[in-house]
Write a protein that holds these residues in place. Sequence first.
Motif, mmCIF file in Angstrom:
data_model
loop_
_atom_site.group_PDB
_atom_site.id
_atom_site.type_symbol
_atom_site.label_atom_id
_atom_site.label_comp_id
_atom_site.label_asym_id
_atom_site.label_seq_id
_atom_site.Cartn_x
_atom_site.Cartn_y
_atom_site.Cartn_z
ATOM 1 N N SER A 1 0.876 -1.144 -0.008
ATOM 2 C CA SER A 1 0.040 0.094 0.116
ATOM 3 C C SER A 1 0.929 1.295 0.033
ATOM 4 N N LEU A 2 1.976 1.228 0.737
ATOM 5 C CA LEU A 2 2.901 2.403 0.972
ATOM 6 C C LEU A 2 3.537 2.589 -0.500
ATOM 7 N N ILE A 3 3.975 1.459 -1.077
ATOM 8 C CA ILE A 3 4.627 1.755 -2.216
ATOM 9 C C ILE A 3 3.896 2.202 -3.358
ATOM 10 N N ASP A 4 2.560 1.328 -3.388
ATOM 11 C CA ASP A 4 1.493 2.140 -4.400
ATOM 12 C C ASP A 4 1.309 3.498 -4.219
ATOM 13 N N LYS A 5 1.153 3.937 -2.979
ATOM 14 C CA LYS A 5 0.980 5.563 -2.717
ATOM 15 C C LYS A 5 2.346 6.436 -3.012
ATOM 16 N N GLY A 6 3.521 5.746 -3.176
ATOM 17 C CA GLY A 6 4.642 6.401 -3.533
ATOM 18 C C GLY A 6 5.402 6.991 -1.990
ATOM 19 N N ILE A 7 4.981 6.500 -0.892
ATOM 20 C CA ILE A 7 5.491 6.646 0.213
ATOM 21 C C ILE A 7 6.645 6.068 0.559
ATOM 22 N N ILE A 8 6.706 4.808 -0.132
ATOM 23 C CA ILE A 8 7.999 4.017 -0.069
ATOM 24 C C ILE A 8 8.514 3.953 -1.553
ATOM 25 N N GLU A 9 9.720 4.079 -1.784
ATOM 26 C CA GLU A 9 10.359 3.718 -3.067
ATOM 27 C C GLU A 9 11.164 2.851 -3.118
ATOM 28 N N VAL A 10 11.347 1.619 -3.979
ATOM 29 C CA VAL A 10 12.290 0.745 -3.855
ATOM 30 C C VAL A 10 12.899 0.695 -5.441
ATOM 31 N N ALA A 11 14.145 1.093 -5.714
ATOM 32 C CA ALA A 11 14.514 1.352 -7.166
ATOM 33 C C ALA A 11 15.896 1.110 -7.083
ATOM 34 N N PRO A 12 16.301 0.623 -8.552
ATOM 35 C CA PRO A 12 17.918 0.425 -8.707
ATOM 36 C C PRO A 12 18.552 1.952 -8.636
ATOM 37 N N LEU A 13 19.852 1.933 -8.449
ATOM 38 C CA LEU A 13 20.571 3.261 -8.288
ATOM 39 C C LEU A 13 20.326 4.083 -9.650
ATOM 40 N N ALA A 14 20.334 3.394 -10.515
ATOM 41 C CA ALA A 14 20.426 4.100 -11.857
ATOM 42 C C ALA A 14 19.107 5.061 -11.935
ATOM 43 N N PHE A 15 17.985 4.603 -11.253
ATOM 44 C CA PHE A 15 16.575 5.738 -11.290
ATOM 45 C C PHE A 15 16.977 6.797 -10.428
ATOM 46 N N MET A 16 18.129 7.149 -9.712
ATOM 47 C CA MET A 16 18.328 8.254 -8.868
ATOM 48 C C MET A 16 18.884 9.094 -9.420
ATOM 49 N N ARG A 17 19.244 9.152 -10.713
ATOM 50 C CA ARG A 17 20.034 10.280 -11.466
ATOM 51 C C ARG A 17 19.305 11.344 -11.691
ATOM 52 N N GLY A 18 19.462 12.551 -11.700
ATOM 53 C CA GLY A 18 18.981 13.622 -12.069
ATOM 54 C C GLY A 18 17.604 14.119 -11.038
ATOM 55 N N ARG A 19 17.870 13.536 -9.806
ATOM 56 C CA ARG A 19 16.697 13.758 -8.804
ATOM 57 C C ARG A 19 17.102 14.549 -7.638
ATOM 58 N N THR A 20 16.477 15.418 -7.018
ATOM 59 C CA THR A 20 16.749 15.699 -5.623
ATOM 60 C C THR A 20 15.552 15.121 -4.661
ATOM 61 N N LEU A 21 16.143 14.644 -3.588
ATOM 62 C CA LEU A 21 15.344 13.824 -2.583
ATOM 63 C C LEU A 21 14.971 14.623 -1.387
ATOM 64 N N ASP A 22 13.906 15.285 -1.310
ATOM 65 C CA ASP A 22 13.720 16.035 -0.024
ATOM 66 C C ASP A 22 12.608 15.368 0.804
ATOM 67 N N ASN A 23 12.667 15.714 2.237
ATOM 68 C CA ASN A 23 11.791 15.175 3.249
ATOM 69 C C ASN A 23 11.809 13.467 3.091
ATOM 70 N N SER A 24 12.797 13.003 3.023
ATOM 71 C CA SER A 24 13.102 11.497 2.765
ATOM 72 C C SER A 24 14.380 10.847 3.794
ATOM 73 N N LEU A 25 14.180 9.679 4.002
ATOM 74 C CA LEU A 25 15.221 9.012 4.553
ATOM 75 C C LEU A 25 15.719 8.023 3.397
ATOM 76 N N VAL A 26 16.730 8.183 2.700
ATOM 77 C CA VAL A 26 17.305 7.462 1.518
ATOM 78 C C VAL A 26 18.489 6.395 1.914
ATOM 79 N N ILE A 27 18.064 5.271 1.678
ATOM 80 C CA ILE A 27 19.119 4.165 1.848
ATOM 81 C C ILE A 27 19.708 3.531 0.843
ATOM 82 N N LEU A 28 21.057 3.483 0.725
ATOM 83 C CA LEU A 28 21.665 2.843 -0.225
ATOM 84 C C LEU A 28 22.391 1.771 0.206
#
Length: 318
Positions: A211-238
Motif C-alpha cells: 500500500s505504501l509503495i502504491d502511494k509513493g510513500i515507499i520507493e524501492v528502485a535501482p541506483l540508476a533511477f536516482m540520477r537527476g533527482r533531488t530527494l527532499d523530506n526523505s530517508l534514503v538508504i543505499l
Amino acid sequence: MKEVSKTGHFTIDLPNTDAATALSGPGNSFLKKFESLTGVSLTIRGLQLEMNGVISKIERASALVELTRPIWEQGLEVPEVDLKAALSSLNMGESSSHAELGKKVLARSKEGRYLRPRTIRQKEYVESIENFDLTFAIGPAGTGKTFLATVCAARLLNEKKIEKIVLTRPAVEAGESLGFLPGDLQQKVDPYLRPLFDSLHSIFGFDRTNSLIDKGIIEVAPLAFMRGRTLDNSLVILDEAQNTTCSQMRMFLTRLGERSKMVVNGDVTQIDLKKDQESGLIEASRIFSETEGIKFCYLTVEDVVRHPLVQKIIEAYK
C-alpha cells in the motif's frame, strides 16, 4: 601450592512464570547455553534462579543474566545472538552501555516483537542515523545495516519527520548477468531489490508495504533511477554500496535534499565490480573520513545477528 577458588551460591528473584519459562528456554536450552558460556550451574525453582559455582564466575554469570533481563523479563526467549552480544560487552567492560540497549526500542514488528539494536556498535549506528544527515555503515553481511536503517526510517515516517522512504542499490552482477534473466527491466532488477523488500515486509507487513509503495510513500528502485533527482523530506538508504562506482557514489550523494537523511551501507570484503574499478564506498571512506556532519560506523563479525554459523563462516573466510 595453587589456591583453590572459593565456591558459592547466588539467587535471583524472577518477576513471574513467563519470565521463568523464557529464561529456561525449551528443554532448558537457554540455561544450558548459559552454563556453557559461564561455567556456572543454573537451576530454576519456582520464581527463583539459583546459581552455583566459583564465586568469581557467579558474579560474571549474574551480570550476564541482568544484561539479558530486558528480553526474558517480557517473557521472550533470549536468542543466542543476544546472549553472545551481552557476553562480548561484558568481556569489553562495556556492560553499562549494553544495558542501555534494552531501552532503545525503535519500533514493533508486525508480529509485535520489539525491534532494537542488539549490540553496542549497532546502537551507535542507530544513534548516528538519528543525529547525522549522512551516515556510512561498513561491515560484513548479517550485522543489521539495512534492517536497522529501514526500522529507523519506519519510525521517522510514523512520527511524520519524513514523508518518504527511498531504498536503492546498484544492480551489479555477482557472477551472473542481468541480460540472461527473464522478463522486462523491472523484473530483471527485482532480484537485486528483494532484500530491501524483505526488510520492509518484516516491519510493515506485506499488505501495508504494498500500500505504501502504491502511494509513493515507499520507493524501492535501482541506483540508476536516482540520477537527476533531488530527494527532499526523505530517508534514503543505499544498500550494497561497495558495488557502486566512484561516479555513481558521487551522483547518489548529491541527491540529498532538504530535511532529508541518507544512509550508505556496504561490505568492502564483497565487491563485485571489475578489477580495474575502484569501489565508490572505499573512495568515500577515504575522502570523507574527516568531514564534519558525516559519520562513519564500522560493524564487525561480533555484530552479526543472523544464524550463529554466519559469524563462524565470516571468521573462516578471513
